[in-house]
Design a protein around this motif. Structure first.
Motif, mmCIF file in Angstrom:
data_model
loop_
_atom_site.group_PDB
_atom_site.id
_atom_site.type_symbol
_atom_site.label_atom_id
_atom_site.label_comp_id
_atom_site.label_asym_id
_atom_site.label_seq_id
_atom_site.Cartn_x
_atom_site.Cartn_y
_atom_site.Cartn_z
ATOM 1 N N ARG A 1 4.412 10.384 16.527
ATOM 2 C CA ARG A 1 4.161 9.585 15.553
ATOM 3 C C ARG A 1 2.950 9.005 15.618
ATOM 4 N N LEU A 2 2.311 8.885 16.624
ATOM 5 C CA LEU A 2 0.662 8.737 17.320
ATOM 6 C C LEU A 2 -0.399 9.466 16.261
ATOM 7 N N GLU A 3 -0.094 10.785 16.508
ATOM 8 C CA GLU A 3 -0.778 11.697 16.032
ATOM 9 C C GLU A 3 -1.005 11.903 14.677
ATOM 10 N N ARG A 4 0.451 11.555 13.954
ATOM 11 C CA ARG A 4 0.595 11.173 12.627
ATOM 12 C C ARG A 4 -0.207 9.870 12.225
ATOM 13 N N GLU A 5 -0.479 9.139 12.933
ATOM 14 C CA GLU A 5 -0.246 7.464 12.394
ATOM 15 C C GLU A 5 -2.045 7.904 12.073
ATOM 16 N N LYS A 6 -2.461 8.786 13.263
ATOM 17 C CA LYS A 6 -3.718 8.395 13.814
ATOM 18 C C LYS A 6 -4.417 9.441 11.954
ATOM 19 N N ARG A 7 -3.730 10.381 11.646
ATOM 20 C CA ARG A 7 -4.238 11.110 10.756
ATOM 21 C C ARG A 7 -4.332 10.224 9.108
ATOM 22 N N GLU A 8 -3.063 9.596 8.909
ATOM 23 C CA GLU A 8 -3.196 8.546 7.976
ATOM 24 C C GLU A 8 -4.525 7.188 8.448
ATOM 25 N N LEU A 9 -5.298 6.949 9.333
ATOM 26 C CA LEU A 9 -6.157 6.285 9.573
ATOM 27 C C LEU A 9 -7.352 6.772 9.178
ATOM 28 N N ALA A 10 -7.754 7.826 9.501
ATOM 29 C CA ALA A 10 -9.016 9.199 9.466
ATOM 30 C C ALA A 10 -9.047 9.337 7.419
ATOM 31 N N GLU A 11 -8.001 9.469 6.673
ATOM 32 C CA GLU A 11 -7.740 9.296 5.311
ATOM 33 C C GLU A 11 -7.250 7.909 5.120
ATOM 34 N N ASP A 12 -7.369 6.986 5.902
ATOM 35 C CA ASP A 12 -7.102 5.233 4.958
ATOM 36 C C ASP A 12 -8.353 5.036 5.107
ATOM 37 N N GLU A 13 -9.406 5.274 6.398
ATOM 38 C CA GLU A 13 -10.911 5.062 6.208
ATOM 39 C C GLU A 13 -11.468 5.810 5.305
ATOM 40 N N ALA A 14 -11.212 7.050 5.169
ATOM 41 C CA ALA A 14 -11.989 7.971 3.940
ATOM 42 C C ALA A 14 -12.180 6.850 2.761
ATOM 43 N N GLU A 15 -10.354 6.245 2.803
ATOM 44 C CA GLU A 15 -10.228 6.168 1.312
ATOM 45 C C GLU A 15 -11.048 4.361 1.372
ATOM 46 N N LEU A 16 -10.680 3.776 2.463
ATOM 47 C CA LEU A 16 -12.211 2.064 1.914
ATOM 48 C C LEU A 16 -12.933 3.041 2.147
ATOM 49 N N LYS A 17 -13.667 4.040 2.781
ATOM 50 C CA LYS A 17 -15.003 4.065 2.075
ATOM 51 C C LYS A 17 -15.341 4.819 1.052
ATOM 52 N N ARG A 18 -14.108 5.184 0.213
ATOM 53 C CA ARG A 18 -14.664 5.236 -1.141
ATOM 54 C C ARG A 18 -14.499 4.764 -2.211
ATOM 55 N N ARG A 19 -13.198 2.843 -1.724
ATOM 56 C CA ARG A 19 -13.427 2.143 -2.703
ATOM 57 C C ARG A 19 -14.626 1.386 -2.436
#
Length: 760
Positions: A640-658
């Motif tokens: 779950r931690l690894e999955r959450e870290k992958r989601e964080l990376a995706e969210d941070e990329a989305e935040l940067k784009r936004r």
């Protein structure tokens, strides 16, 4: 699960080849010609056992395994210097100092290449080391006297095998090899003497065995009386032959040293696991067979006294099994080896058998071996014999595939065929941490033991001789003695009458695994035979022989009336047996929590050390189950931690784009205001809301990651705390040792002698 033994690297991937140590419970065989790297693989395997504090009995017929004591954490040239070959330096035309520098650098680079260094070398010191030299004082000698002690914990079949193997070993040492246990009367007689004593729990000595060969404690063998089957004259010849062995100056060294006991070999005085190298290179073939047979028999007895487990508890490493497990012959070493191969796995004792001769192996016996490490072989005949043997064991063997893998093997490359892993694997061995100085001679063994801080100091023993009381006037003729009274003669010259009584008692308690026996004898002056006799004041050493023929030219004191009074003598006989029943004791130490009991002569300190070892072992088994439960939960959280870290990376990329879109939106809004376009303002506000939402998702992911990491850390702390509590609980239980006195039942007391003794 314990980390695997690091034995080398897989050939096709380069990853570490890790071998599960618990797979050794189903035993292993190492095959390879001289120069194949067989010794290096064996030493590497033993190094990994040392790093995990697994004790090992190492049988070393050639002297190669003495190299196990040559590990130098700092890898300094001066450490290598005493052990480099002067002949190699001379042949290459360099000094020994230069050669030592080369070897130190070679070892440093080799170990570094395999990811090993000073820290791993220091892990080898988790066990102790010692070189034992039976029949020699070069190392620590081993006394074989303990090998004739009555074994415990064996069923009837195992006891019969132990008897046959011990009889064969003793007779072969006396030059009587290749005797048939079923046909040859010498073997039958010695086996019967051993069996009768051991079934009663009676310990023997070689001296006592020789005397019983001459005068056995039984009158029949099979359907024939003793004299018909094995006349006295022939028995005397056999006894003289065995006595010549005992009397030879060289044999004295076999009776000195530490007792032949697995607890003394596999563990040092402080209870630390040990790698005991038993050096055999100095012995001839008969002596090797003799010693190996006794060692294997003792290991079997020790193994069967342990608790059952599927985890590796101890190792037997046999560096060259050629001649000890042949396909057709049955040397004395073969029966105990066969029984160990069949039964040791249930008690966590693994056997590793190495040889360079695959032709002279009993493959049917080795059907119990779960792992085969196969290196370069000498001839096509060797390869064909090996493949035939393996094919007969494992019906579904892909002979062609294994043939292809074995053919053309390079040095230090092995095929691992492990029943626990499926398909065979090809691997190259790692660099060993011990310096491979080659076979070392007996003269180097004192240096080896000295460098690991081991020395042996011979103990001293004293004997007490009873002193006879002053006696009355004597006569030249022996007084008349009633026919019902037994008469014994214990000397020559002037003889005086005393009452002699001797009894044997047995104590057997299945619950505690105790089978012990003892003898007690008294020699009482006639003036002490009135009223209650204080038997304990007149105890003497029990006698092996009870001579019933009067000596020549003796003088005799008068015979007191008590010896002619049948009622008085019967009363004294009953009183003596009652005294034996009341006073004969076998004291043992028990630990009810661990279901452990000591041997009858085992000191409390030794029992507590054994209890501690058992407790640590049981604690580790409980911890292993606990770890399995926790590891499942931790593994789930880590996923779950690894999955959450992958989601964080995706969210941070989305935040940067936004945010980039939001900044663009601001610029567009400013331009729109000047241009009077209201729609652009609305779009900018929408982008800002999406940026805020993306920021919230990033923060949620970070919070979830922190929560998961904290939960994993808490679980690992809980695991460590519970594991420590388990260890403490088991060690607390191990500290309990209660004395328990066991006395014989009346039916287990036998009167060996009772009557008139004539003594000087």
């Amino acid at each position: 699960m314990r980390e695997g033994f690091y034995l080398g690297r897989v050939r096709d991937t380069g990853e570490r080849y890790l071998y599960d140590p618990d797979d050794l419970v189903t035993h292993a065989v190492i095959l390879g010609m001289t120069g194949s790297g067989k010794t290096g693989l064996g030493i590497g395997l033993l190094e990994e056992a040392a790093r995990r504090e697994i004790p090992a009995l190492v049988l070393d017929p050639k002297g190669d395994l003495t190299n196990l004591l040559l590990h130098f954490p700092k890898l300094r040239p001066e450490d290598f210097l005493p052990w480099v070959s002067a002949e190699e330096a001379r042949r290459r035309g360099i000094s020994r100092e230069a050669l030592a520098r080369e070897k130190a650098e070679l070892w440093r680079k080799g170990l570094a290449r395999d990811g090993l260094g000073e820290a791993e070398i220091r892990e080898l010191e988790r066990v102790g080391y010692a070189v034992f030299t039976p029949g020699s004082s070069a190392g620590i000698p081993i006394s074989i006297l303990a090998s004739l002690k009555a074994p415990t914990g064996l069923d009837a079949e195992a006891l019969a095998d132990r008897v046959a193997a011990t009889a064969s070993a003793i007779l072969s040492l006396a030059g009587l090899s290749d005797l048939d246990p079923v046909q040859d009367r010498e073997h039958i007689l010695v086996s019967r003497i051993l069996l009768e004593a051991w079934e009663k729990g009676e310990d023997l000595t070689l001296e006592r065995l020789i005397l019983r060969v001459q005068r056995p404690p039984f009158s029949r063998l099979g359907v024939f009386d003793l004299e018909t089957f094995f006349p006295e004259r022939a028995r005397t010849e056999l006894a003289l032959r065995l006595n010549a062995l005992l009397a030879s100056p060289g044999f004295a060294l076999w009776t000195k040293g530490v007792p032949l006991s697995m607890d003394r070999l596999l563990f040092d005085e402080g209870g630390r696991p040990r790698h005991a190298v038993v050096y055999l290179a100095h012995l001839d073939d008969a002596e090797r067979i003799f010693l190996v047979t006794l060692l294997l028999g003792e290991l079997l007895s020790w193994t069967l006294r342990q608790s059952g487990t599927e985890r590796l508890r101890a190792l037997l490493y046999f560096d060259e099994v050629y001649g000890y497990l042949p396909p057709t012959r049955v040397p004395p070493s073969k029966p105990p080896l066969l029984r160990l191969l069949k039964q040791a796995r249930a008690f966590g004792v693994g056997l590793v058998l190495a040889t360079q001769n695959p032709v002279d192996l009993d493959y049917k016996a080795l059907s119990n071996a779960g792992t085969w490490f196969i290196g370069r072989l000498q001839t096509e005949q060797d390869k064909a014999r090996l493949l035939d043997g393996l094919e007969s064991l494992a019906g579904g063997l892909e002979r062609g595939e294994l043939d292809r893998m074995i053919s053309g093997l390079e040095k230090r490359v092995f095929v691992a065929k492990n029943v626990h892993e499926g398909a065979p694997r090809l691997f190259s061995t790692r660099w060993v941490m011990n310096y491979l100085a080659g076979p070392l001679g007996k003269e180097r063994i004192p240096e080896l033991n000295a460098r690991v801080g081991v020395r042996y100091q011979e103990g001293e023993a004293a004997e007490k001789t009873p002193i006879n009381a002053e006696a009355p006037e004597t006569l030249p003729d022996r007084p008349a003695v009633p026919a019902w009274l037994e008469e014994y003669f214990f000397g020559e010259g002037t003889l005086y009458p005393q009452l002699f009584a001797q009894a044997e008692y047995r104590v057997a308690r299945k619950k505690y695994g105790v089978h012990a026996s003892g003898e007690v004898a008294v020699l009482v002056p006639p003036e002490e035979l009135k009223g209650l006799v204080p038997w304990e004041d007149f105890v003497v050493e029990p006698r092996e022989e009870l001579p019933d023929r009067p000596p020549a030219n003796a003088r005799y004191a008068p015979l007191p009336a008590v010896f002619t009074d049948v009622r008085a003598m019967r009363r004294l006989e009953r009183a003596f047996k009652d005294w034996v029943y009341q006073h004969a004791r076998v004291t043992i130490w028990v630990n009810e929590a661990l279901d452990l009991a000591s041997e009858p002569d085992e000191p409390k300190e030794a029992f507590l050390k054994r209890a501690e070892r058992e407790a640590r072992f049981l604690a580790q088994e409980e911890i292993q189950k606990l770890e399995k439960k926790y590891r499942r939960r931790i593994a789930s959280l880590k996923k779950r931690l690894e999955r959450e870290k992958r989601e964080l990376a995706e969210d941070e990329a989305e935040l940067k784009r936004r945010k980039l879109e939001e900044m663009g939106g601001y610029l567009e809004t400013v331009l729109a205001l000047f241009g009077g376009r209201r729609r652009s303002v609305t779009a900018a506000l929408s982008k800002r809301r999406m940026s805020a939402r993306a920021a919230e998702e990033v923060e949620e992911s970070r919070a979830e990651i922190r929560r998961l990491e904290e939960e994993i850390a808490e679980l690992e702390e809980e695991l460590a705390a519970e594991a420590e509590a388990i260890r403490a609980r088991w060690l607390e239980l191990a500290a309990e040792a209660k004395p328990l006195e066991l006395r014989p039942y009346k039916k287990d007391i036998g009167l060996e002698a009772f009557g008139l003794a004539w003594v000087p």
